[in-house]
Design an enzyme around this catalytic site. Structure first.
Site, PDB file in Angstrom:
ATOM      1  N   GLY C  76       0.669  -1.303  -0.038  1.00  0.00           N
ATOM      2  CA  GLY C  76       0.007   0.016  -0.106  1.00  0.00           C
ATOM      3  C   GLY C  76       0.767   1.212   0.208  1.00  0.00           C
ATOM      4  N   CYS C 134      -0.042   1.131  -9.275  1.00  0.00           N
ATOM      5  CA  CYS C 134       0.069   0.150  -8.172  1.00  0.00           C
ATOM      6  C   CYS C 134      -1.483  -0.323  -7.899  1.00  0.00           C
ATOM      7  CB  CYS C 134       0.344   1.308  -6.763  1.00  0.00           C
ATOM      8  SG  CYS C 134       0.364   0.213  -5.378  1.00  0.00           S
ATOM      9  N   THR C 197       2.843  -5.014 -10.737  1.00  0.00           N
ATOM     10  CA  THR C 197       2.666  -6.318 -10.489  1.00  0.00           C
ATOM     11  C   THR C 197       1.088  -6.628 -11.133  1.00  0.00           C
ATOM     12  OG1 THR C 197       1.648  -5.580  -8.477  1.00  0.00           O
ATOM     13  CG2 THR C 197       3.707  -6.399  -8.112  1.00  0.00           C
ATOM     14  N   GLY C 269      13.231  -6.811  -9.308  1.00  0.00           N
ATOM     15  CA  GLY C 269      12.580  -6.684  -8.247  1.00  0.00           C
ATOM     16  C   GLY C 269      12.616  -7.797  -7.087  1.00  0.00           C
TER      17      GLY C 269
END
Ligand SMILES: Cc1cc2nc3c(=O)[nH]c(=O)nc-3n(C[C@H](O)[C@H](O)[C@H](O)COP(=O)(O)OP(=O)(O)OC[C@H]3O[C@@H](n4cnc5c(N)ncnc54)[C@H](O)[C@@H]3O)c2cc1C
Ligand SMILES: Cc1cc2nc3c(=O)[nH]c(=O)nc-3n(C[C@H](O)[C@H](O)[C@H](O)COP(=O)(O)OP(=O)(O)OC[C@H]3O[C@@H](n4cnc5c(N)ncnc54)[C@H](O)[C@@H]3O)c2cc1C
Ligand SMILES: Cc1cc2nc3c(=O)[nH]c(=O)nc-3n(C[C@H](O)[C@H](O)[C@H](O)COP(=O)(O)O)c2cc1C
Ligand SMILES: Cc1cc2nc3c(=O)[nH]c(=O)nc-3n(C[C@H](O)[C@H](O)[C@H](O)COP(=O)(O)O)c2cc1C
Ligand code: FES
Ligand code: FES
Lengths: 267, 307, 307, 267
Positions: C76, C134, C197, C269
């Site tokens: 988050g 995101c 993602t 990552g």
């Protein structure tokens, strides 16, 4: 076809990066024929994910033998497994070789690890009627087959680097042999790298000799369900343009295939 | 006196399944290929390989590439076509004691309709699964499944020509799957299944060429499970028709995740290649789970997610 | 005489990198966390954790779940906020001998602009990476990145307020990524990076609750590599600005796949968590590969895919 | 912090589903402190994917010991590894216990596998000043710590099923103990299931005794880079609402945490 837990009874190095794997596979062995293969699950985790196909290289009572070469993730893991560990094995799969009649002579032409299915085939043929040609890169790659139920069989060896046997391609030996008389009762059985197979097919075609080849292809299911292992057929031979290595093969009559299409594939 | 077993039966709208486990299209052939190992009759249902009007040879090889915890396929809907299906496969499928679901695929909306009407009246075909989500074909396939209007029109056309429950199979390769789900629901679909494969590719660094002859393929297997589960969760909350969930299910625990997310039934696909025994393991696993947890009817856990 | 080494340098539009290896935002902190193991100066660049105007506490735990060949995260965008960044992190980052790229995130288009203008004039910040992708935040984030118009407007706003190269980071959770890519290209972006993602979830069958407190999270790691590679392949063919590729890269072979697909640089990552040494292994692996293959300049293999 | 290849020197079962793992970790041991942990990579394949965190249970020269319980895929694989195999180990990580001053007495309260970090701590404390309480489910779960550098330390045992030591919760022993005089110079150190920790915190709070707890949380990086291991802080104590178990912990003063928030989590 059976999917069974098979205990590893032997897993030893027999040549450069090459191993002999023996499995207690009492259920699978009962119907296995030369040219057929098994699919081995390498781990109960999900990576590597798919099973790996390997030709059956011989059967001794309830033991099933495989000869394999370490080339990537899966075979590396396979080579690290110890005697006593168990792996899941599915087989026997596919259509094997049509075993020559007793009045026929057989010439087996192996390139490198292509020897794997031919060892099992040779076990079924009278040594007097058998001529086993085998090419390897170098002496250190040569697989000694005499311990594998072939004690009376002498390999007719060729090595690319001239380190053992005849120097150069094994197909040269084949060609010399076919120039000799008596070739009409011969059948050629071959397995190996694509370039070699193409050469074998060219030679046998020239001499009009029956040729059975064992092919490889990426596989997921091994049983004809996924259609992943397709290869181009000689359209003259079969109207559907693809054959499936796992079900229609892995052994094919050379004229069933469209050899012009197999250029890009690596073997 | 027979002992009471947990009741694994579930309903997909008009369709009753003895248990929630189906095979996913394209991974179990016509149920014959694994016959030595899997008795199709233990299944809640079998979804056969995608069927088109005319036979399709499929894409050139290589068609299959392993990936981390999954695989890419670019089969290209290779199949024997309607006629051969009716002649060669149907007689065998007829005798099965499970729901036979036919997965259909067309180049055009008309072809979907034509397929549906050709399968009309065959009472042993329990339902149609409409594939609007195949990433491996040039025309049709995913092109329909990524557009809500086209999805609705295919659905309507199939419904118009069919006498069976119609399940529409959705693609995960969309921005908001709920929009597509609602469109096919509004068009009258009886159920929704998802997910088909995610589009992906792999490159051979030695040859510097794509590993698949078709360049891209569909990703399946456990790698995609988290994505599949979330899409199922979203669709269940967006529509009022039953949802069949799948994507990467390997064991009964995975199956339970989809049921808890709200799927009324589940599909097992790629797992079959790796472990044909997965099918029976999952059915048994669900039964044992119910027994252990004191769940008399598995349908009571569908959607029972604590949020 | 110094021996000639393969030239690993690449260009991202105006930006020069000593090698194509960047760290992906959120996986390498501010370069300090792994300092005992990884010297950030060996990198082509470091992309710091997503920065917002105000500090963000992030989502409630659990925030991380392992999945097959990957992981879900629902951090988050927890971060220290602009002020603390400038005071506590920037002085340290300034002294690095690598490109420092700041990943920015806003609730609104204005916030993106405000962040950009606050970072104006800081010459040690080599570029901005605009996160419109995101999946773990309610407002902004992916909501921008799935809409071509909003993507373009965010891009324009950042450009207007910035004196640096602007990289826009795209979401894979879209029907056609080329549309978004073209929109940000037309809006003036200097480069594009992808993928962020994939959205996914996991359910705990014991508690029957979602494993992540936030229900859904972002899937990363090798599981998503095939999807990422195909999206990079598509975007490279759709735009004329440089593309930074990533998603599931674990080793130099994976990195090569992205370069061959046309990425001018790559981001590593999740691999860092599993194997911090992956960073240096990849850089060395690329160098050895070039040497072995007789490639004098790595840039010559970018996009060199044989189709 | 170092990421090093560590050879397994011992991996043996010491209680029900519980193993002692010894690693040759000459680089990590040099700075490791009680309460710190390591992250172990279980396989070089990608499944299981993440490293697993384990507390350090002791150090003997260049050897690092871990006590672990098999609960899932990762620990199952760990338990199958053999002496001589190597695994990648990252550590030492996190902030450990504040070791009691020589004039303080320490009460260690372990629940099940929570004993792991406390064993290392106990090694640093004079046995005369140490009271080591340990609760287990049953006698078969009890871990004998005397071989682990604690030959003079007697565990004050409790088992849930009354099969060994005092029956019932280990926290009952703690409470009884704190009723005795001299508690002011005590510090309590605890690790174990969440329910037990909450009880320990409640008790120590009641008696106004300092309490340090070691916590767990899902982790990806282990070093503070991913922010995945967040837990709620007592906001009175720290204005940022989350702490990170890997960097701010795993050992925390009990008052640093918001115990009301930890209900839903399983331990
Ligand atoms: C019918 C058949 C019989 C075979 N018999 C033998 C044998 O007896 N001995 C032997 O050493 N090898 C044999 N092979 C090849 C063997 O399957 C591969 O070497 C093996 O799968 C490589 O796995 P890997 O993980 O080590 O390599 P990787 O390259 O890491 O494998 C990656 C993926 O590619 C597939 N793959 C790689 N190479 C091949 C290949 N040559 N053929 C098919 N798929 C491949 C793998 O199955 C896997 O899915 C046979 C293949 C087939 C199809
Ligand atoms: C700082 C710290 C120290 C620890 N010390 C020890 C110890 O000394 N001995 C011991 O036996 N265990 C210890 N644990 C717990 C141990 O990490 C887990 O039991 C282990 O990760 C379980 O892995 P698995 O694959 O077997 O289980 P699975 O449940 O299959 O694991 C799935 C995922 O959940 C995570 N996970 C599962 N349980 C836990 C848990 N309790 N805490 C954190 N993550 C978890 C795993 O890391 C993995 O990512 C510690 C945990 C932390 C955070
Ligand atoms: C080899 C293969 C062939 C497939 N063929 C079809 C098909 O013909 N029609 C279809 O709707 N889906 C097809 N699929 C998709 C699967 O039915 C399933 O939706 C997908 O693989 C995800 O589930 P899984 O991860 O369990 O395999 C195919 C998948 C694979 C792997
Ligand atoms: C824990 C975690 C935190 C992340 N935080 C951010 C972020 O702050 N900003 C961002 O743009 N991407 C973020 N990402 C996405 C990564 O930068 C990367 O795009 C994605 O993980 C795919 O690459 P990988 O598979 O190599 O990890 C995060 C990913 C992870 C796993
Ligand atoms: S491998 Fe599946 S059809 Fe041949
Ligand atoms: S585990 Fe990554 S920050 Fe703690």
């Amino acid at each position: 076809m059976i999917d069974q837990k098979t205990e590893i009874i032997i897993n030893k190095k027999i040549a450069e990066a090459t191993y002999l794997l023996g499995l207690n596979a009492h259920k699978i062995v009962s119907t296995a024929k030369p040219g057929q293969f098994v699919m081995i699950r390498l781990t109960s985790e999900n990576d590597p994910f798919l099973r790996r196909p390997f030709s059956i290289s011989g059967i001794l009572e309830d033991r099933l033998f495989i000869i394999y070469r370490v080339i990537g993730q899966g075979t590396r893991i396979l080579s690290s497994l110890q005697k006593g560990e168990s792996i899941q094995t599915l087989g026997p799969l596919g259509k094997g070789f049509t075993i020559p009649r007793p009045d026929q002579k057989a010439v087996l032409v192996a390139g490198g690890l292509g020897i794997a299915p031919l060892v099992f085939l040779a076990q079924k043929i009278d040594p007097d009627r058998l001529n086993f040609l085998a090419g390897f890169r170098s002496a250190k790659d040569v697989i000694d087959v005499r311990g594998l139920g072939l004690k009376d069989v002498e390999l007719n060896l060729a090595t690319d680097d001239h380190s053992l046997g005849q120097g150069g391609a094994v197909t040269n030996i084949l060609e010399d042999l076919l120039f000799k008389p008596g070739r009409s009762e011969l059948t050629v059985f071959s397995c190996g790298p694509l370039l070699m197979l193409k050469q074998v097919v060219k030679i046998t075609k020239k001499f009009r000799i029956e040729c059975q080849v064992s092919l490889e292809s990426n596989m997921a299911c091994g049983v004809g369900a996924c259609q992943g292992c397709a290869i181009e057929s000689a359209s003259s031979y079969d109207t559907s343009s693809y054959l499936h290595v796992c079900k229609d093969g892995p052994v094919f009559k050379s004229e069933a295939l469209d050899w012009n299409k197999y250029d890009l594939k690596k073997t | 006196m027979t002992l009471k077993k947990p009741d694994l039966s579930v309903a997909l709208g008009p369709l009753k399944l003895k248990n929630p486990v189906l095979t996913a299209s394209g991974t179990f052939g016509y149920g014959q290929e694994f016959l030595d190992i899997i008795d199709p009759n233990i299944l809640g249902g079998i979804v056969v390989k995608g069927l088109s009007l005319k036979p399709r040879a499929g894409n050139p090889p290589p068609r299959i590439i392993e990936t981390p915890c999954g695989m890419l396929n670019s089969i290209g809907l290779a199949n024997i076509g309607l006629d051969a299906f009716l002649q060669e496969k149907l007689p065998w499928l007829r005798d099965l004691n499970t729901n036979v679901i036919v997965n259909i695929y067309g180049h055009s909306i008309n072809e979907y309709g034509a397929l549906a009407s050709s399968l009309k009246g065959i009472k042993e075909i329990a339902a149609l699964e409409v594939n609007i989500s195949c990433p491996n074909v040039e025309k049709g396939g995913m092109a329909f499944g990524t557009d809500p209007d086209a999805s609705a029109r295919v659905t309507e056309e199939v419904l118009k020509n069919s006498d069976k429950p119609v399940i529409v199979k959705l693609s995960p390769n969309v921005t908001d799957i709920r929009v597509i789900a609602k469109a096919v629901e509004n068009a009258g679909a009886h159920a929704i299944s998802l997910i088909n494969t995610l589009t992906g590719m792999a490159i051979d660094i030695k040859t510097r060429a794509p590993k698949l002859a078709n360049v891209s393929g569909g990703l399946s297997g456990p790698a995609i499970k988290p994505v599949a589960l979330y899409l199922v969760y979203q669709v269940v909350r967006a529509v009022n028709i039953p949802v069949i969930g799948g994507g990467g299910i390997m064991d009964y625990q995975d199956a339970l995740e989809f049921l808890l997310a709200g799927a009324s039934a589940i599909q097992v696909g790629t797992a079959i290649f790796v472990n044909p025994g997965a099918i029976s393991d999952i059915i048994e696993g669900l039964s044992t789970y119910c027994k252990t947890e004191g769940i008399f009817e598995i349908k009571t856990i569908i959607g029972d997610l604590k949020e």
